[in-house]
Scaffold this active site. Structure first.
Site, mmCIF file in Angstrom:
data_model
loop_
_atom_site.group_PDB
_atom_site.id
_atom_site.type_symbol
_atom_site.label_atom_id
_atom_site.label_comp_id
_atom_site.label_asym_id
_atom_site.label_seq_id
_atom_site.Cartn_x
_atom_site.Cartn_y
_atom_site.Cartn_z
ATOM 1 N N LEU A 12 0.895 -0.942 0.040
ATOM 2 C CA LEU A 12 0.035 -0.091 -0.007
ATOM 3 C C LEU A 12 0.726 1.162 -0.061
ATOM 4 O O LEU A 12 0.562 2.199 -0.749
ATOM 5 C CB LEU A 12 -0.765 0.030 1.259
ATOM 6 C CG LEU A 12 -1.743 1.443 1.427
ATOM 7 C CD1 LEU A 12 -2.646 1.602 0.114
ATOM 8 C CD2 LEU A 12 -2.586 1.278 2.715
ATOM 9 N N ILE A 35 8.981 0.660 14.099
ATOM 10 C CA ILE A 35 8.005 1.279 15.154
ATOM 11 C C ILE A 35 7.910 0.459 16.347
ATOM 12 O O ILE A 35 7.451 1.143 17.329
ATOM 13 C CB ILE A 35 6.709 1.113 14.231
ATOM 14 C CG1 ILE A 35 6.211 -0.137 13.866
ATOM 15 C CG2 ILE A 35 6.514 1.974 12.899
ATOM 16 C CD1 ILE A 35 4.641 -0.129 13.522
ATOM 17 N N TYR A 123 -3.200 -12.523 14.072
ATOM 18 C CA TYR A 123 -3.198 -10.928 13.293
ATOM 19 C C TYR A 123 -4.588 -10.166 13.483
ATOM 20 O O TYR A 123 -4.166 -9.061 14.011
ATOM 21 C CB TYR A 123 -3.042 -11.490 11.978
ATOM 22 C CG TYR A 123 -3.220 -10.146 10.961
ATOM 23 C CD1 TYR A 123 -2.163 -9.139 10.725
ATOM 24 C CD2 TYR A 123 -4.363 -10.034 10.280
ATOM 25 C CE1 TYR A 123 -2.182 -8.211 9.892
ATOM 26 C CE2 TYR A 123 -4.567 -8.909 9.231
ATOM 27 C CZ TYR A 123 -3.478 -8.028 9.225
ATOM 28 O OH TYR A 123 -3.612 -6.924 8.374
#
Ligand code: NAP
Length: 280
Positions: A12, A35, A123
């Protein structure tokens, strides 16, 4: 407007970088900022002076998340919270990419933004926990849930089908999971518009229409002009480590409230095949 895209190297992220014009955009991948590293995240967001931070980074291997839950939660939940805290500290707005896998798939009509989360996989749990944490830390953030992404520049379902179809006379594909295939280019455009419209809260953004993986594969093979036979099978016959929702169609009502309509998935698939052809 200044924009920071985290996950800019992903499926994306790449079209987001390509499609975003007219604003000052910086895109980073995991090599630039992990992150999971809160101090580094803060440093990067502070340095960017971004009006909008778009968080498209995630550990997206749905089956891999089952065998590496610690990594999955560290990146998808804790990493997302690091970004939210960073954005909150420097006054940047945040748009987070969420997933249809936060739902259990027991509905038979499109999921609305207020429907209860009940993820069935690791997930899905990481993405659901991230949503809850983000809404707590930064109540004005925007969570864009999407599904079944495909695009040029990474692994995706149509690419896998085309590669397999090139060497096999027939393919077995599951016919008991229904969702909305979504072209990353169309999603990128919707995300850009949502930022420009100062969106907040949960928004569902997918290409319109729905299908099963079998129906999707049949259309891919037909559009590509391949003779491969596509055969429907059940999820039980194709057991995978992570359970998938049987139904995860997302309602377009929340997106329409921003005046945004996304094209049908068949139309999107046609444009993807064109793009894939010109990229090779
Ligand atoms: N793919 C789908 O079907 C789907 C469906 C629904 C929702 N989503 C969501 O949509 C978003 C984008 O997915 P995608 O398919 O574009 O993913 P992707 O192709 O797997 O890309 C993941 C991105 O996250 C980065 N990343 C991974 N671990 C990181 C870490 N620890 N620190 C910083 N960056 C890290 C990667 O950076 P490097 O490449 O530089 O390592 C890459 O830019 C994700 O939030 C995903 O959960 C995806």
């Amino acid at each position: 407007m200044k924009v920071l895209i985290l996950g800019a190297t992903g499926l994306l992220g790449k079209p987001l970088m390509r499609e975003w014009s007219g604003d000052e955009v910086v895109g980073l991948g995991s090599r630039d900022v992990d992150i999971r590293d809160e101090a580094r995240v803060l440093e990067v967001i502070e340095g960017s002076r971004a009006d909008w931070t778009v968080l498209a980074s995630a550990y997206t291997d749905v089956d891999g998340c089952e065998s590496h839950p610690d990594l999955a939660f560290a990146v998808n939940r804790d990493g997302a919270l690091n970004v939210a805290r960073g954005a909150q500290q420097v006054g940047s707005k945040l748009l987070f990419i969420g997933s249809d896998y936060v739902f259990d798939g027991r509905k038979t009509a499109p999921y609305d933004i207020g429907d209860q989360r009940n993820p069935q996989s690791v997930y899905g749990r990481t993405k659901a926990d991230a949503e809850l944490g983000l809404l707590h830390t930064l109540p004005g953030c925007c969570i864009v849930r999407t599904s079944w992404l495909f695009g040029v520049g990474g692994n995706c379902f149509p690419d896998t089908i085309l590669k397999l179809a090139a060497s096999r006379p027939s393919l077995d594909v599951v016919n008991d999971q229904r969702g909305c295939p979504t072209y990353t280019v169309d999603l990128a455009r919707a995300i850009i518009e949502l930022c420009r419209k100062d969106a907040s809260g949960i928004v569902h953004a997918t290409n319109s229409g729905d299908c099963t993986w079998f129906e999707f594969a049949r259309e891919i093979v037909k559009d590509a002009g391949l003779p491969t036979e596509v055969r429907p099978v059940s999820s039980q016959q194709m057991a995978r480590p992570a359970p998938r929702p049987a139904y995860s169609v997302l309602s377009a009502t929340s997106l329409r409230q921003y005046g945004i309509e996304m094209p049908g998935w068949q139309n999107a698939l046609g444009r993807y095949l064109q793009e894939r052809k010109s990229a090779t």
